[in-house]
Design an enzyme around this catalytic site. Structure first.
Site, short mmCIF file in Angstrom:
data_model
loop_
_atom_site.label_atom_id
_atom_site.label_comp_id
_atom_site.label_asym_id
_atom_site.label_seq_id
_atom_site.Cartn_x
_atom_site.Cartn_y
_atom_site.Cartn_z
N TYR A 434 75.05 -26.85 9.54
CA TYR A 434 74.41 -25.18 9.51
C TYR A 434 74.02 -24.27 9.51
O TYR A 434 74.36 -24.45 7.68
CB TYR A 434 74.67 -25.24 10.96
N GLU A 435 73.93 -23.24 9.60
CA GLU A 435 72.97 -22.00 9.12
C GLU A 435 72.02 -22.16 7.86
O GLU A 435 72.37 -21.84 6.77
CB GLU A 435 73.75 -21.35 8.24
#
Lengths: 592, 592
Positions: A434-435
């Protein structure tokens, strides 16, 4: 069940001996003496060990459940969240005018490591709130700041980030969520968002969703996207909660880890949203948040490794199996503790030297953000922007590897959930994704950051390493063990950058096929630099006749391990990069 | 849900073009022409895709449950097990006199890959039975063979291996399970065993446990250990089932993966056991099984990688996100499939070049076992004994890494259980641990196998590589891409072995601190050798004007990738090894 003890001595060493934060010419930093930061870290450590860590396995086992549209968090999370609220932990580095304590970001980051190590899934409820606060402070109107930030600082309310849609992950230009303007200046938000961490829960009375959506007139692709504030409950002018907004939880995802955090599908059905930041410039607004958010995820990588490492050490000292090949170390017992075995040592040293290097790297990055935000240091801003994908990508890849190594120390017991080592690995795994998945970090680094501002920042980085090496040229004690290896690694990194310049012009694939190798190589050079700086700081403290020589000698020995055993990886990465794109791109898509 | 298609074309290439098994001077091998093996592999592939693969996620989600002392396997496992039984799959390489088909082990291994890729947890019920059959065939009395083997070959009964106890894992010399002789020649077995895969279940009417226990008079440590047959139900002289034996399931472990296989705590409470093999020589009996068992686990490593890779390719071709930096490849669609991106390619090539190299390595190992067992080839026996820890350790470490890489291709969807990529990683994880954790494989390789028979086998290995390189010295087409890199890597491996000889004499830690690096280095050289052999075979087939040139060109391109991007890792491993034990062993146990 695993335990956790905050490594406050180690964090203090980085903050003061290495970064010397109290001497930084940033407003308020002069007050940050050792005693002050020690008090904060000790208190955070207490909360982490006593409140958060015992809930880590509970969160993993129970997970979150959706009942009648409401998300219930695992038993005990509410009590722990109240403790975070009462301790004012979320406001540590938020300006005082919004109810925070206005302390530097680097200190908030140090505290963040402690909380994330103790319970990553739990800490995300707070972490995402912190991110949302940063976004509103950077882009919101004065009224929006006054309405939302104080309640979010105090954790009465929490926040989320809504970017991804089923067909639009990395490629946000494809997102479809609509924002239709209403007469009152608000927008009607309609669409589905997925993978929304902390999307709903029972820990706070309101949730402030930050949502990327497409308002009319912005055109296609990323240019047409704007950022909206969409509260779960609308807020009346007096600050009290009003009507329930038209946003609901479609489902909670079943995930490999971070079960304690509700990862939600969020359905917006004409929900009331308020534009924040400029119309059609929502992507730019998100980007200004990115350095902090990505640094926070890099931190998750090494924080999970730290927690896993601590338990691997305890097990390795405790588990009796086999004998030291150079002679029994526990002759009266049935066997020696497995920490005597060289391959167990190798693994523990891999973990330890990574975590300590990663901590220094991350806190250095946070310190650069302080310089940038609080002292208008453009060079620091440029440097941390260059380093951010490295912090995120390298520390989460290597952090995950370290959790796997720690699990391996337990042998068969590492595979049994009861012992808790599997959870560290399963939780750490998401940080690589993620990110911005780590491949995207590598693309950002090689495709964007290297050439940014005419390549100024990467040249400044090389110059900084060169200056550092020159400055310590006469340090005979550290030359062979620290300075020479750093010099060689930095030379490899420069050669790779040079290769990209020369061959990437002809064919960009020659650069992109080596992007992940370059990111890892850069990470090693940064950790090598950190270890050299830590060695110098440790030696200086030792020479000053400190009261804690064992700690400092251990620091030097751990650094020597990293330089001898890990840093040489740069040569392999360079070799791969210099083999170019031909073998990588040789096959037709159908031939795989 | 993930899918699976057996890579029969690829397996055929290894069996025939590379290993040329039909030409081997081993009884029965002449019949193994391409059509014959193709028919078997196709049939196995059908069972795998249609019966086993659809149950993989079911097994993961449902797991096994213990109710009133009985283990229930996931829904559908019974039907699938009946299909395995009806197909006679377990007997493929078991002698005909015991109900098998007497085919070579290498063919059984090839079929095993297909079943393990489709459903690893399920296949363990059969795999452990196969291992137990091998043990009884090697050490049992004629009566024991006649009583147990035919029913186990047909899968009417299954088998288990009981080694580990709570305080005795790697260090089996510490085990406490007692075997007390009775007047009738049997023994009363009492003690607790843990981590017993397929320890109990509802798939067969009887389970034959092979149990290591300590009979009186053998002394302490490993010397006092004997091997016993302990059936769940005692067997009457007419072959029918008699009384329930005093063995029960204490609990089923909650694990990170392979949920479909019941990992049991087994309690023996004066259970009737029958000595098999010589008294007090149980460890030796176990060791003779080890090559096959460890090869089977190495196979699990790359078989899971194969399954994960197949699905990563499907997703990468399907998922539209971003544009090819050199120009759109799907101009009419909203974005290009992510397989156009160089970093996705790099990852898929990493996976593909590993899996295909690993397959060749494993089947070569199995072929050496055939030479050893069926043609009394002592050199083959020595070589495979040397290579076994490499097959087990390297292929499971790298296989797990490959499942993580495949999961990463899916971005956020990779972390969601529904997509199935997490399961490949969680299942593959155990293979690094059981059947001797990989650190123990490295210890076996460096501490035992290198010096075995005066170092004869490792010298023979180097000689073989040298001869191979000399033989193909004139092959200008393959020199730069395949032969030169193999030569360099082999030189690195020799330098490492030399370092161990010189520095390990003085201090064994200098060798043991580099043991895992040596194992990985050896693995790379073996895969490099396999790729060089595959390249030669592919080129030869291409020159012969084959009907399938694309397959062969892809093989060459994949090999070039491995040689350019993976094989150079040997230099890094050598550098680490040559840094010696000092940095590894520098710290006191208390300093970690």
């Amino acid at each position: 069940m695993p335990s956790y003890t905050a490594p406050t001595r180690d964090i203090q060493f980085v903050l003061h001996d290495v970064l010397d934060i109290a001497a930084a010419k940033i407003s308020g930093h002069a007050d940050l003496d050792r005693d002050f930061t020690a008090a904060i870290l000790e208190e955070a450590g207490k909360v982490a060990s006593e409140v958060l860590a015992p809930l880590n396995a509970v969160g993993d086992t129970m997970g979150c459940r959706l009942e009648n549209g409401v998300v219930h968090t695992p038993t005990g999370f509410d009590r722990a969240f109240a403790a975070m609220r009462d301790g004012g932990w979320n406001g540590l580095d938020i300006p005082e005018e919004f109810g925070g304590q206005g302390l530097p970001y680097v200190l908030g980051t140090a505290v963040g490591e402690i909380f994330v190590s103790a319970n990553m899934a739990f800490n995300m409820y707070q972490g995402l709130t912190h991110g949302a606060v940063s976004a509103i402070l950077a882009h919101g109107t004065e009224e929006q700041k006054a309405t939302y930030v104080p309640k979010m600082t105090s954790l009465e309310w929490t926040g989320t980030m809504n970017l991804t849609e089923p067909h639009a992950g990395t490629d946000l230009g494809m997102l479809r969520t609509k924002a239709e303007p209403r007469n009152d200046g608000s927008y009607a938000i309609t669409g589905q968002k997925i993978f929304i961490s902390a999307g709903d829960h029972d820990l706070a009375e309101n949730i402030i969703h930050l949502v990327l959506a497409r308002a009319p007139g912005g055109g296609e692709g990323t240019r047409g996207i704007s950022l909206f504030i969409v509260p779960k409950f609308l807020v009346n002018t007096d600050g009290s909660l009003g009507a329930r907004n038209a946003v609901s939880v479609g489902k909670i995802e079943e995930k490999m880890g971070i079960h304690g955090n509700a990862t939600c599908v969020m359905d917006y059905d004409g929900a009331t949203g308020f534009l924040t930041g400029e119309l059609h410039k929502g992507m730019r607004a998100m980007f200004t948040m990115m350095n902090e958010a990505r640094l926070g995820v890099g931190l998750q990588g090494y924080a999970q490794a730290e927690a896993a490492y601590q338990n691997a050490v305890i097990y390795a000292r405790d588990r009796l199996q086999g004998r030291d090949v150079t002679g029994p170390k526990n002759p009266d017992g049935p066997a020696d503790p497995i920490i005597v075995h060289p391959d167990i040592r190798r693994s523990l040293m891999d973990q330890k030297s990574f975590v300590e290097g990663a901590r220094a790297f991350t806190l250095w990055g946070a310190h650069l953000i302080d310089r940038s935000h609080r002292a208008d240091d453009a060079a620091a801003e440029g440097l941390v922007s260059l380093l951010t994908p490295v912090i995120k990508g390298f520390l989460t890849d290597k952090g995950f590897d370290a959790t796997i190594a720690a699990q391996q120390v337990y042998g068969g017991h590492g595979y049994i959930e009861e012992w808790g080592m599997s959870q560290f690995a399963r939780d750490a795994r998401i940080a690589m994704i993620y990110e911005g998945a780590n491949g995207i970090q590598a693309l950002d680094l090689v495709g964007r950051k290297l050439a940014q501002d005419g390549g100024k920042h990467v040249l400044a980085f090389f110059e900084m390493v060169k200056t550092f090496l020159k400055e310590h040229d006469g340090d005979a004690a550290l030359k062979a063990d620290f300075l020479d290896p750093l010099k060689a690694a930095s030379k490899d990194l420069q050669a790779a950058a040079m290769y990209f310049m020369q061959k990437g012009m002809k064919n960009p694939n020659n650069a992109l096929a080596g992007s992940t190798d370059f990111l890892h190589m850069f990470g090693h050079v940064c950790l090598g630099l950190m270890w050299a700086r830590m060695a110098i700081a440790a030696q200086k403290a030792l020479d000053a006749d400190t009261t804690d020589p064992e700690f400092l000698k251990t620091k030097l020995a751990t650094g020597r391990y990293y330089m001898a055993r890990q840093l040489p990886a740069t040569a392999l990465h360079l070799k791969r990069i210099q083999s170019g794109a031909d073998t990588v791109m040789a096959l037709d898509a159908a031939a795989f």
